[in-house]
Write a protein that holds these residues in place. Structure first.
Motif, PDB file in Angstrom:
ATOM      1  N   ASN A   1       5.210  -0.105  -9.935  1.00 37.25           N
ATOM      2  CA  ASN A   1       4.529  -0.189 -10.978  1.00 37.25           C
ATOM      3  C   ASN A   1       4.058  -1.498 -11.082  1.00 37.25           C
ATOM      4  O   ASN A   1       4.295  -2.271 -10.119  1.00 37.25           O
ATOM      5  CB  ASN A   1       5.283   0.176 -12.142  1.00 37.25           C
ATOM      6  CG  ASN A   1       6.410  -0.775 -12.598  1.00 37.25           C
ATOM      7  OD1 ASN A   1       6.575  -1.740 -12.109  1.00 37.25           O
ATOM      8  ND2 ASN A   1       7.527  -0.260 -13.128  1.00 37.25           N
ATOM      9  N   MET A   2       3.126  -2.114 -12.135  1.00 34.90           N
ATOM     10  CA  MET A   2       2.346  -3.347 -12.121  1.00 34.90           C
ATOM     11  C   MET A   2       3.421  -4.482 -12.082  1.00 34.90           C
ATOM     12  O   MET A   2       3.221  -5.255 -11.221  1.00 34.90           O
ATOM     13  CB  MET A   2       1.651  -3.475 -13.158  1.00 34.90           C
ATOM     14  CG  MET A   2       0.686  -4.572 -13.323  1.00 34.90           C
ATOM     15  SD  MET A   2      -0.331  -4.922 -11.607  1.00 34.90           S
ATOM     16  CE  MET A   2      -1.707  -3.869 -11.893  1.00 34.90           C
ATOM     17  N   SER A   3       4.539  -4.369 -12.679  1.00 36.67           N
ATOM     18  CA  SER A   3       5.361  -5.479 -13.035  1.00 36.67           C
ATOM     19  C   SER A   3       6.272  -5.589 -11.568  1.00 36.67           C
ATOM     20  O   SER A   3       6.476  -6.725 -11.158  1.00 36.67           O
ATOM     21  CB  SER A   3       6.424  -5.165 -13.992  1.00 36.67           C
ATOM     22  OG  SER A   3       6.810  -4.115 -14.074  1.00 36.67           O
ATOM     23  N   GLN A   4       6.472  -4.505 -11.069  1.00 35.37           N
ATOM     24  CA  GLN A   4       7.538  -4.597  -9.597  1.00 35.37           C
ATOM     25  C   GLN A   4       6.615  -5.258  -8.819  1.00 35.37           C
ATOM     26  O   GLN A   4       6.828  -6.119  -7.875  1.00 35.37           O
ATOM     27  CB  GLN A   4       7.771  -3.181  -9.328  1.00 35.37           C
ATOM     28  CG  GLN A   4       8.923  -2.798  -9.899  1.00 35.37           C
ATOM     29  CD  GLN A   4       9.139  -1.211  -9.835  1.00 35.37           C
ATOM     30  OE1 GLN A   4       8.219  -0.389  -9.596  1.00 35.37           O
ATOM     31  NE2 GLN A   4      10.527  -1.039  -9.837  1.00 35.37           N
ATOM     32  N   LEU A   5       5.045  -4.849  -8.737  1.00 36.40           N
ATOM     33  CA  LEU A   5       4.283  -5.517  -7.868  1.00 36.40           C
ATOM     34  C   LEU A   5       4.102  -6.916  -7.890  1.00 36.40           C
ATOM     35  O   LEU A   5       4.057  -7.744  -6.932  1.00 36.40           O
ATOM     36  CB  LEU A   5       2.825  -4.901  -7.946  1.00 36.40           C
ATOM     37  CG  LEU A   5       2.033  -5.042  -6.788  1.00 36.40           C
ATOM     38  CD1 LEU A   5       2.273  -4.234  -5.608  1.00 36.40           C
ATOM     39  CD2 LEU A   5       0.499  -4.251  -7.612  1.00 36.40           C
ATOM     40  N   VAL A   6       3.912  -7.462  -9.190  1.00 39.19           N
ATOM     41  CA  VAL A   6       3.933  -9.028  -9.276  1.00 39.19           C
ATOM     42  C   VAL A   6       4.938  -9.737  -8.826  1.00 39.19           C
ATOM     43  O   VAL A   6       4.955 -10.500  -8.271  1.00 39.19           O
ATOM     44  CB  VAL A   6       3.523  -9.240 -10.914  1.00 39.19           C
ATOM     45  CG1 VAL A   6       3.731 -10.663 -11.151  1.00 39.19           C
ATOM     46  CG2 VAL A   6       2.144  -8.728 -11.255  1.00 39.19           C
ATOM     47  N   VAL A   7       6.376  -9.106  -9.053  1.00 44.84           N
ATOM     48  CA  VAL A   7       7.502  -9.632  -8.626  1.00 44.84           C
ATOM     49  C   VAL A   7       7.397  -9.726  -7.010  1.00 44.84           C
ATOM     50  O   VAL A   7       7.885 -10.719  -6.497  1.00 44.84           O
ATOM     51  CB  VAL A   7       8.799  -9.031  -9.001  1.00 44.84           C
ATOM     52  CG1 VAL A   7      10.040  -9.580  -8.411  1.00 44.84           C
ATOM     53  CG2 VAL A   7       8.709  -9.105 -10.706  1.00 44.84           C
ATOM     54  N   GLY A   8       7.094  -8.596  -6.373  1.00 48.24           N
ATOM     55  CA  GLY A   8       7.051  -8.395  -5.157  1.00 48.24           C
ATOM     56  C   GLY A   8       6.125  -9.438  -4.369  1.00 48.24           C
ATOM     57  O   GLY A   8       6.469 -10.167  -3.545  1.00 48.24           O
TER      58      GLY A   8
ATOM     59  N   THR B   1       0.769  -1.308  -0.028  1.00 45.48           N
ATOM     60  CA  THR B   1      -0.004  -0.168   0.053  1.00 45.48           C
ATOM     61  C   THR B   1       0.980   1.411  -0.024  1.00 45.48           C
ATOM     62  O   THR B   1       0.338   2.363  -0.011  1.00 45.48           O
ATOM     63  CB  THR B   1      -0.978   0.285   1.157  1.00 45.48           C
ATOM     64  OG1 THR B   1      -0.029  -0.100   2.422  1.00 45.48           O
ATOM     65  CG2 THR B   1      -2.080  -1.068   1.248  1.00 45.48           C
ATOM     66  N   ARG B   2       2.187   1.308   0.284  1.00 47.95           N
ATOM     67  CA  ARG B   2       2.975   2.312   0.568  1.00 47.95           C
ATOM     68  C   ARG B   2       3.826   2.477  -0.747  1.00 47.95           C
ATOM     69  O   ARG B   2       4.162   3.555  -1.138  1.00 47.95           O
ATOM     70  CB  ARG B   2       3.938   2.423   1.615  1.00 47.95           C
ATOM     71  CG  ARG B   2       2.803   2.435   3.106  1.00 47.95           C
ATOM     72  CD  ARG B   2       3.529   2.534   4.332  1.00 47.95           C
ATOM     73  NE  ARG B   2       2.596   2.681   5.283  1.00 47.95           N
ATOM     74  CZ  ARG B   2       2.902   2.805   6.519  1.00 47.95           C
ATOM     75  NH1 ARG B   2       4.326   2.806   6.915  1.00 47.95           N
ATOM     76  NH2 ARG B   2       2.105   2.907   7.550  1.00 47.95           N
ATOM     77  N   ALA B   3       4.637   1.320  -0.892  1.00 51.37           N
ATOM     78  CA  ALA B   3       5.582   1.563  -2.202  1.00 51.37           C
ATOM     79  C   ALA B   3       5.043   1.951  -3.427  1.00 51.37           C
ATOM     80  O   ALA B   3       3.799   1.512  -3.874  1.00 51.37           O
ATOM     81  CB  ALA B   3       6.156   0.257  -2.330  1.00 51.37           C
ATOM     82  N   GLU B   4       5.886   2.778  -3.990  1.00 55.09           N
ATOM     83  CA  GLU B   4       5.235   3.309  -5.507  1.00 55.09           C
ATOM     84  C   GLU B   4       5.857   2.394  -6.499  1.00 55.09           C
ATOM     85  O   GLU B   4       6.678   2.695  -7.150  1.00 55.09           O
ATOM     86  CB  GLU B   4       5.648   4.720  -5.552  1.00 55.09           C
ATOM     87  CG  GLU B   4       4.990   5.790  -4.484  1.00 55.09           C
ATOM     88  CD  GLU B   4       5.404   6.944  -4.662  1.00 55.09           C
ATOM     89  OE1 GLU B   4       6.410   7.243  -5.514  1.00 55.09           O
ATOM     90  OE2 GLU B   4       4.985   7.962  -4.085  1.00 55.09           O
TER      91      GLU B   4
END
Lengths: 202, 110
Positions: A171-178, A166-169
Motif C-alpha cells: 500500500n502507499m505507506s509501505q511504498l514510502v517507507v520502502g 513493481t511487483r510487491a503488493e
C-alpha cells in the motif's frame, strides 16, 4: 636547546586544536621545513628561523578561509546540499504526510524516521570515513571510483524499482517507507565522496 | 611593491607559466616568483596552496608526492591538458592587456 621536530609537532597541534582540519597539513609542513632550512643556511638562529617560517606561512584562520572558498566551489557542498535537501523532504514526508495515511502503522512511521536518520548519518559520516580511508591523490582514479560507485547505486535503484516496487503488493505507506530505505545507499555514497575528496586534499 | 589585487590576479597565470616549464612544488614556485620579480611580487607563503588546490580541482594541474633521497616528501605539481589550454588563454589575455597599455603609454610619452 631548540628541537625542530618538537616545534613542528607543537605547530601541527596548534593548527589541529583550532579545528582547521581541512588544511593540507602535510604539504604546509613540508613548506615549513624548506623555509626553515633556507633561513638557517643564511645564519639565522634556529628558533628565530622557525618563528619566521611559521609567520611567513600565515595565520591558520586566514588559510582556512582561503581553503573554504575552494571547498564552496566544488561539488562536495552541492552533493551535501542535495542529499540534505532529500533528507528534509523525506523527513517532512515521513513526519507529516505519512501520518495522514489511513493504513499507516506506528511501526512504519518509526521505520521511515529511522531510514531518514540513517541517510543523514551516512552523509555526515564522510569526515569519519576520511580519517580511516587511504588518501587517493590521483584525480583520475578518484573519478573512476566515483563513477563506479554511482553506477552501483543507480543499478541498485533500478533493481529496486524493477523487482520490488513493481511487483510487491504494497500500500502507499509501505511504498514510502520502502523508497526511503532504498535511497540510503545514495546518501552513503555522497558521504564517502565528500570524505574521499577531503582526504585527497590534506 | 606590486598591489595585492594584481598579485592575486596574476597568481594563476604565473603558476601555469612556471609549471609549463616542468613540474614543481609549492616552496620552489614561491622562490622562483620572488627571484624573478626581485621581491616585488610578495605572496604570503601559505596563500599559494589554496591557489594550487583550486587549480587542481579545476583539472588544470595534477599532483604527486615525491620522496627525496633524504626521506623528505614534497608534493609536486604538473600541468594537465586543460591546464595547457588555460595557460594559452591566460597568455593571450595578458598579452592583450599589455599591448593596450603599451599602446596608450606610447601615445602619451613618445
Amino acid at each position: 636547546m631548540f628541537n625542530l621536530e618538537q616545534a613542528i609537532a607543537a605547530w601541527r597541534q596548534k593548527v589541529s586544536d583550532s579545528g582547521l582540519k581541512a588544511l593540507p597539513l602535510q604539504e604546509l609542513e613540508s613548506h615549513l621545513r624548506d623555509e626553515f632550512e633556507a633561513l638557517v643556511k643564511t645564519g639565522i638562529e634556529e628558533k628565530q628561523a622557525f618563528d619566521t617560517a611559521t609567520q611567513q606561512i600565515g595565520q591558520a584562520e586566514r588559510l582556512k578561509r582561503e581553503f573554504d572558498k575552494i571547498e564552496s566551489k566544488t561539488g562536495n557542498r552541492a552533493a551535501l546540499g542535495i542529499t540534505t535537501l532529500y533528507c528534509l523532504v523525506a523527513g517532512g514526508a515521513a513526519l507529516f504526510k505519512l501520518g495522514s495515511f489511513a493504513d499507516v502503522s506506528s511501526v512504519q512511521q518509526l521505520s521511515a524516521l529511522a531510514a531518514v536518520a540513517l541517510a543523514a548519518a551516512s552523509i555526515f559520516a564522510g569526515p569519519l570515513f576520511a580519517k580511516v580511508a587511504p588518501a587517493i591523490s590521483n584525480h583520475r582514479l578518484r573519478m573512476v571510483i566515483y563513477g563506479l560507485g554511482s553506477l552501483c547505486v543507480f543499478a541498485w535503484l533500478a533493481l529496486f524499482y524493477q523487482h520490488v516496487m513493481t511487483r510487491a503488493e504494497w500500500n502507499m505507506s509501505q511504498l514510502v517507507v520502502g523508497i526511503l530505505w532504498a535511497w540510503i545507499p545514495l546518501a552513503l555514497l555522497c558521504g564517502i565522496f565528500v570524505g574521499m575528496e577531503k582526504k585527497a586534499h590534506v | 611593491m606590486i598591489r595585492k589585487e594584481l598579485v592575486a590576479a596574476s597568481a594563476e597565470p604565473l603558476v601555469l607559466s612556471l609549471l609549463e616549464q616542468g613540474e614543481s612544488y609549492g616552496y620552489a614556485i614561491i622562490q622562483e616568483i620572488k627571484g624573478r620579480s626581485r621581491g616585488e611580487l610578495q605572496w604570503t607563503d601559505g596563500m599559494l596552496y589554496p591557489v594550487l588546490h583550486r587549480m587542481e580541482r579545476k583539472g588544470w594541474i595534477k599532483s604527486r608526492w615525491v620522496e627525496s633521497e633524504t626521506g623528505r616528501k614534497r608534493k609536486y605539481y604538473s600541468l594537465k591538458e586543460d591546464g595547457r589550454k588555460a595557460h594559452k588563454k591566460h597568455r593571450e589575455q595578458w598579452l592583450k592587456v599589455h599591448s593596450v597599455l603599451a599602446g596608450i603609454w606610447k601615445e602619451k610619452y613618445v
